[in-house]
Write a protein that holds these residues in place. Structure first.
Motif, PDB file in Angstrom:
ATOM      1  N   LYS A  12       0.867  -1.164  -0.035  1.00 55.11           N
ATOM      2  CA  LYS A  12      -0.006  -0.042   0.144  1.00 55.11           C
ATOM      3  C   LYS A  12       0.922   1.266  -0.092  1.00 55.11           C
ATOM      4  CE  LYS A  12      -3.920  -1.895   2.109  1.00 55.11           C
ATOM      5  NZ  LYS A  12      -4.932  -1.972   3.458  1.00 55.11           N
ATOM      6  N   GLU A  16       1.097   4.052  -2.998  1.00 56.77           N
ATOM      7  CA  GLU A  16       0.842   5.369  -2.738  1.00 56.77           C
ATOM      8  C   GLU A  16       2.221   6.459  -3.180  1.00 56.77           C
ATOM      9  OE1 GLU A  16       0.357   8.346   1.192  1.00 56.77           O
ATOM     10  OE2 GLU A  16      -0.161   6.259   1.185  1.00 56.77           O
ATOM     11  N   THR A  17       3.507   5.826  -2.713  1.00 59.07           N
ATOM     12  CA  THR A  17       4.501   6.424  -3.422  1.00 59.07           C
ATOM     13  C   THR A  17       4.731   6.664  -4.647  1.00 59.07           C
ATOM     14  OG1 THR A  17       5.680   5.670  -1.109  1.00 59.07           O
ATOM     15  CG2 THR A  17       7.030   6.341  -3.121  1.00 59.07           C
ATOM     16  N   ASP A  20       2.330   9.148  -6.149  1.00 61.48           N
ATOM     17  CA  ASP A  20       2.915  10.560  -5.924  1.00 61.48           C
ATOM     18  C   ASP A  20       4.006  10.768  -6.840  1.00 61.48           C
ATOM     19  OD1 ASP A  20       1.113  10.809  -3.556  1.00 61.48           O
ATOM     20  OD2 ASP A  20       2.819  10.217  -2.111  1.00 61.48           O
ATOM     21  N   ASP A  44      -9.463  -2.445  -5.944  1.00 57.32           N
ATOM     22  CA  ASP A  44      -9.118  -1.014  -6.439  1.00 57.32           C
ATOM     23  C   ASP A  44      -9.373  -0.730  -8.034  1.00 57.32           C
ATOM     24  OD1 ASP A  44      -8.109  -0.080  -4.034  1.00 57.32           O
ATOM     25  OD2 ASP A  44      -6.298  -0.941  -4.132  1.00 57.32           O
TER      26      ASP A  44
END
Length: 111
Positions: A12, A16-17, A20, A44
């Motif tokens: 997770k 997320e990284t 970004d 997802d």
């Protein structure tokens, strides 16, 4: 019986990284798109929404395509597109997935 694979906390954070990095321009679109369902997990994935005949016709008209050309893009027959637009049939499977994609991102997503 199928068991649902749980996404680890590390996965997770990595996802997320990656998101970004993509947002800031450090990762290109092609690299980000290589993230697979195995990484994301089934929950997802975008849910497929039912699409009415009027919506299909509106999508086609927004793209300024004839039924024949629209059918060609979707790899469907003209008769099937006509039936979908009249509401005589409801799209399912790959056709529904492509129509959802066109609804979200426009016809250029499949050109």
């Amino acid at each position: 019986m199928t068991t649902k694979k749980k996404v680890s906390p590390l996965t997770k954070v990595l996802l997320e990284t990656a998101g970004d990095m993509r947002g800031s321009g450090l990762m290109d679109e092609a690299s980000y798109d290589k993230i697979t369902v195995r990484h994301l997990g089934e929950t997802d994935l975008p849910a497929l929404q039912p699409i009415s005949g009027a919506q299909i016709k509106a999508m086609r008209e927004r793209a300024r395509l004839s039924q024949a050309v629209f059918a060609r893009y979707l790899n469907l027959t003209v008769g099937y597109v006509s039936q979908l637009e009249r509401g005589a049939k409801q799209p399912t499977g790959a056709a529904l997935a492509l129509l959802n994609l066109i609804e979200r991102k426009g016809i250029d997503a499949i050109r």
